[in-house]
Design a protein around this motif. Sequence first.
Motif, short mmCIF file in Angstrom:
data_model
loop_
_atom_site.label_atom_id
_atom_site.label_comp_id
_atom_site.label_asym_id
_atom_site.label_seq_id
_atom_site.Cartn_x
_atom_site.Cartn_y
_atom_site.Cartn_z
N TYR A 33 1.29 25.51 -1.24
CA TYR A 33 0.74 24.11 -1.07
C TYR A 33 1.74 23.41 -0.18
N SER A 34 0.84 22.44 0.46
CA SER A 34 1.67 21.57 1.25
C SER A 34 1.19 19.99 1.15
N ILE A 35 2.21 19.04 1.26
CA ILE A 35 1.97 17.57 1.30
C ILE A 35 1.71 17.20 2.58
N ASP A 36 0.55 16.80 2.96
CA ASP A 36 0.03 16.32 4.28
C ASP A 36 0.30 15.03 4.37
N ALA A 37 0.04 14.27 3.55
CA ALA A 37 0.25 12.68 3.98
C ALA A 37 0.48 11.86 2.41
N VAL A 38 1.26 10.75 2.74
CA VAL A 38 1.15 9.93 1.40
C VAL A 38 1.15 8.48 2.09
N GLU A 39 0.46 7.86 1.37
CA GLU A 39 0.36 6.36 1.78
C GLU A 39 0.37 5.47 0.62
N LEU A 40 1.23 4.58 0.67
CA LEU A 40 1.64 3.68 -0.54
C LEU A 40 1.19 2.19 -0.16
N LYS A 41 0.61 1.45 -1.20
CA LYS A 41 0.61 0.11 -1.04
C LYS A 41 1.21 -0.53 -2.24
N VAL A 42 2.38 -1.50 -1.74
CA VAL A 42 3.16 -2.10 -2.75
C VAL A 42 3.01 -3.46 -2.95
N GLU A 43 2.32 -4.06 -4.11
CA GLU A 43 1.90 -5.38 -4.28
C GLU A 43 2.95 -6.14 -4.90
N LEU A 44 3.63 -6.92 -4.37
CA LEU A 44 4.90 -7.71 -5.03
C LEU A 44 4.45 -8.69 -6.02
N GLN A 45 4.74 -9.02 -7.06
CA GLN A 45 4.29 -9.82 -7.94
C GLN A 45 5.31 -11.00 -7.97
N PRO A 46 4.97 -12.50 -8.26
CA PRO A 46 5.56 -13.36 -8.95
C PRO A 46 7.03 -13.12 -9.54
N ASP A 47 6.71 -12.23 -10.72
CA ASP A 47 7.50 -12.12 -11.65
C ASP A 47 8.70 -10.96 -11.44
#
Length: 602
Positions: A33-47
């Motif tokens: 198997y291979s890892i073609d791509a990784v996409e991350l969306k990180v939403e920071l919160q006020p806390d």
Amino acid sequence: MQYQSRFSLFSLVVLLGLVAGFAAGPAVSAKEYSIDAVELKVELQPDGSALVEERRTMSYQGSFSYNFQVFRKSGLDGFIFLSLSDGETVYVRRRSKEPGSYRVRERRKQVEVRWYHDTRDQSRTFVLRYKLLGVVTAYADVAQFYYNLIGSGWKKSTGSVRAVIIPPGDRDLPAEKVRAWLHNVRSGDVHVTDDARVELSVSPLPAKTALPVRVLMPVDVFPQAEKRVQEPAASRLVSEAEQQVRDDIAAAERRAERERMRAQLRPRFLPLLSAAVALYGLLLLVNLFRHRTRVDSPYRSESYPRLPAEGVSAAVANFVYFRGNVTSYALSAALIELAAQGFLVIEVDDDISSGKKSISKKHIFFVLTEKAQRERPEHLSSAQLLAFLQEISTEGRLALVQLKKKKKELREFMEEWRKTIAAELVVPFYEPASKKRMKIFLFSGILLSVVCFSAIFFLGPEAAVLAVVSVALSVVSIGLLRQTEAVKRLREHLKHIRRFVRSAKQRTFVPVDTAEIDRYLAFATALACGRARIRIFLERSMAAAQGEKAFQWFVTSASMDIAALAETTALMVYVTTASISSTAAVSAGAGGAAGGGGGGAG
């Protein structure tokens, strides 16, 4: 006829296994198997927490049924896994391994998520959603998000990594108020957009490489942050980040310089090193089979094998049968020999034995006789054991369980006792010429292994394969040891005695004479014939004795007789084994930046 070099055969198997393993490497990797791509969306919160959506695209060659991913909790206040899907199916958390389900295993320092699917020769995109608690630290003058977006536990490289880090959305944050750094990689790109988002990309990300990102924002963006430090830190954190970037660049330059050096040295020296390992293996293989010998086995035709001469004790038999090792069977057998010769009595508490079907080791005693005070056994090993018993016994009486309390003394005794038994053998165990050959090849193999391991730095991972092969060949060189003819014949004799005792269930079994049964019991114990087989052997031999008395040195209730003797012998072996053996525990730990982890597929 029988070959007496089974270790050589084992050595050949190891050599062929190494060759087959390397040759079959490409075939084995058919499932991949291979890892073609990784996409991350990180939403920071006020806390100070963060909601993360991770889209992981993977290609599979072959059939796969699960994936797993490990999330480190170091540097976090907590980790909450929210959901998992693959674009078509929303996975359900449950304990089964059915496709479309997942499990979450919480541990003190990490969380493992394992999900099940049915995939064959295709690409899949999995969407993982989770929440990081306390990932933002609020200082007096700045807030810092510092996290490993990709952990170092992935054994596969990732084709491309793209990520966006979004500050809390209820504030109009100027872009110049946000600063970001990408660490541990040189080829990555990180920038802040006009709407104060941090975007980064790395292509490719090598295997076992973490991807830490550091973002500094105004502290008032996180009014409810739970992780607070009441000290200013902006200038220190900026200096820290910039220094780490410089260190990353310097490390990348060193790696590049090392690769350039390896590219120059590899064509010249790797073939020479490979040839040296191949030549060593060839010479070793030739010597393994050049000096093989045969030994006649006249004992197979004997239905009732005679015991070795009186000069061979049961302890020596154990030493020869187990190829120069003295086991707990030798100690138990030597105790039986001493009892049979009248130097001690093995006693089982009558009240206990008559009321129970089994004997407890707490009720087995060794009682020294008057003969032990005025005479010494013929064999040096027996005399040494008798002196040890006199030293640790109380008024000539020693409980079997007391041996467990004398572990240190017993281990020290066993070290010296082995030397005595080896000297008692009289003839050399191994041929002097074979010992010399073995030492030469072992030393050469170790030297070659050191050279190969040293060459890893200069030639790269290819030299590691040669290092592993040279170490394996060094171990195989022990097979060059050859037993002397006298030891081979004695060992063949002992093997036939063991077969004879263990064949007591067969109709053709010939019971032994009562006069020899004591010594046969000692040898059967020394040769590890097993409690059940020894019991059957004793029962059939005593049944043929037609009432003749035996085992006068074994004192117990008449109702237990042979069964008690067999069980007592087994308990002696068990207790002496537990007393001689030692255990060790090894613990290890590691630390690192916040977050991270790894994963895989199967």
